[in-house]
Design a protein around this motif. Structure first.
Motif, mmCIF file in Angstrom:
data_model
loop_
_atom_site.group_PDB
_atom_site.id
_atom_site.type_symbol
_atom_site.label_atom_id
_atom_site.label_comp_id
_atom_site.label_asym_id
_atom_site.label_seq_id
_atom_site.Cartn_x
_atom_site.Cartn_y
_atom_site.Cartn_z
ATOM 1 N N HIS A 81 -13.412 92.826 -23.028
ATOM 2 C CA HIS A 81 -13.838 94.168 -23.418
ATOM 3 C C HIS A 81 -15.337 94.339 -23.164
ATOM 4 O O HIS A 81 -16.117 93.405 -23.337
ATOM 5 C CB HIS A 81 -13.546 94.420 -24.905
ATOM 6 C CG HIS A 81 -12.096 94.326 -25.236
ATOM 7 N ND1 HIS A 81 -11.563 93.243 -25.901
ATOM 8 C CD2 HIS A 81 -11.062 95.168 -24.977
ATOM 9 C CE1 HIS A 81 -10.275 93.427 -26.061
ATOM 10 N NE2 HIS A 81 -9.941 94.587 -25.495
ATOM 11 N N GLU A 82 -15.718 95.547 -22.762
ATOM 12 C CA GLU A 82 -17.130 95.835 -22.509
ATOM 13 C C GLU A 82 -17.949 95.720 -23.788
ATOM 14 O O GLU A 82 -17.516 96.156 -24.846
ATOM 15 C CB GLU A 82 -17.312 97.262 -21.972
ATOM 16 C CG GLU A 82 -16.799 97.460 -20.584
ATOM 17 C CD GLU A 82 -17.015 98.883 -20.083
ATOM 18 O OE1 GLU A 82 -17.418 99.758 -20.886
ATOM 19 O OE2 GLU A 82 -16.777 99.109 -18.896
ATOM 20 N N ILE A 83 -19.114 95.116 -23.669
ATOM 21 C CA ILE A 83 -20.060 95.062 -24.780
ATOM 22 C C ILE A 83 -21.016 96.226 -24.579
ATOM 23 O O ILE A 83 -21.792 96.249 -23.631
ATOM 24 C CB ILE A 83 -20.829 93.721 -24.806
ATOM 25 C CG1 ILE A 83 -19.856 92.561 -24.971
ATOM 26 C CG2 ILE A 83 -21.886 93.737 -25.911
ATOM 27 C CD1 ILE A 83 -20.506 91.194 -24.830
ATOM 28 N N LYS A 84 -20.916 97.225 -25.442
ATOM 29 C CA LYS A 84 -21.752 98.417 -25.317
ATOM 30 C C LYS A 84 -23.214 98.066 -25.578
ATOM 31 O O LYS A 84 -23.534 97.197 -26.381
ATOM 32 C CB LYS A 84 -21.316 99.509 -26.294
ATOM 33 C CG LYS A 84 -19.929 100.037 -25.995
ATOM 34 C CD LYS A 84 -19.914 100.767 -24.679
ATOM 35 C CE LYS A 84 -18.536 101.337 -24.388
ATOM 36 N NZ LYS A 84 -18.435 101.894 -23.072
ATOM 37 N N GLN A 101 -27.560 92.530 -23.073
ATOM 38 C CA GLN A 101 -26.663 91.792 -22.190
ATOM 39 C C GLN A 101 -26.109 92.712 -21.115
ATOM 40 O O GLN A 101 -25.831 93.885 -21.362
ATOM 41 C CB GLN A 101 -25.492 91.208 -22.978
ATOM 42 C CG GLN A 101 -25.884 90.124 -23.949
ATOM 43 C CD GLN A 101 -24.657 89.586 -24.669
ATOM 44 O OE1 GLN A 101 -23.713 90.309 -24.948
ATOM 45 N NE2 GLN A 101 -24.684 88.301 -24.962
ATOM 46 N N CYS A 102 -25.961 92.160 -19.904
ATOM 47 C CA CYS A 102 -25.311 92.888 -18.821
ATOM 48 C C CYS A 102 -24.678 91.864 -17.875
ATOM 49 O O CYS A 102 -24.837 90.663 -18.045
ATOM 50 C CB CYS A 102 -26.286 93.802 -18.085
ATOM 51 S SG CYS A 102 -27.646 92.950 -17.298
ATOM 52 N N SER A 103 -23.962 92.354 -16.890
ATOM 53 C CA SER A 103 -23.250 91.492 -15.956
ATOM 54 C C SER A 103 -23.740 91.755 -14.535
ATOM 55 O O SER A 103 -23.840 92.913 -14.118
ATOM 56 C CB SER A 103 -21.750 91.788 -16.053
ATOM 57 O OG SER A 103 -21.058 91.175 -14.991
ATOM 58 N N PHE A 104 -24.030 90.691 -13.803
ATOM 59 C CA PHE A 104 -24.389 90.778 -12.395
ATOM 60 C C PHE A 104 -23.303 90.054 -11.612
ATOM 61 O O PHE A 104 -23.045 88.886 -11.850
ATOM 62 C CB PHE A 104 -25.745 90.104 -12.125
ATOM 63 C CG PHE A 104 -26.902 90.804 -12.743
ATOM 64 C CD1 PHE A 104 -27.624 91.741 -12.031
ATOM 65 C CD2 PHE A 104 -27.289 90.535 -14.047
ATOM 66 C CE1 PHE A 104 -28.701 92.400 -12.602
ATOM 67 C CE2 PHE A 104 -28.363 91.177 -14.627
ATOM 68 C CZ PHE A 104 -29.070 92.118 -13.906
#
Length: 114
Positions: A81-84, A101-104
């Protein structure tokens, strides 16, 4: 000292200013608006930065290069699930977003498989 934070959040110039909307800087036919105030970061009047055009072109080139090879998205929890992102900023003279936090992810399938 100019309050850049307030200038970029002026609801008359930028309706719904806190929402990410790059389209607000485009005309109906998709061209960049000429009258958008976009050089606050480079100073004002006689003391405006003479290297602002080089800086803008360098940032544009870097972002285009990065976005051509990397997908930047929300981070995900162990269940997928996306972490807002919680919008938080530092306080003081130099305001900036707090770490989040983010995703690359590589957009090249061959590199992802390696």
């Amino acid at each position: 000292m100019v309050n850049q934070w307030a200038l970029y959040r002026d609801e008359e110039t930028f309706p719904d200013a806190l929402r990410f909307d790059p389209g607000r800087h485009l005309t109906i036919d998709g061209q960049l608006k000429d009258n958008i105030i976009n050089h606050f970061a480079f100073g004002h009047g006689r003391r405006i930065c003479p290297g602002r055009w080089f800086a803008e072109n360098a940032v544009w080139t870097a972002m285009a290069t990065i976005l051509s090879v990397v997908r930047i998205d929300y981070a995900r929890d162990p269940d997928g699930h996306e972490i807002k992102i919680k919008e938080e900023y530092t306080a003081g003279l130099s305001i900036r977003p707090k770490p989040f936090q983010c995703s690359f992810e590589s957009v090249n399938a061959e590199r992802r498989a390696a």
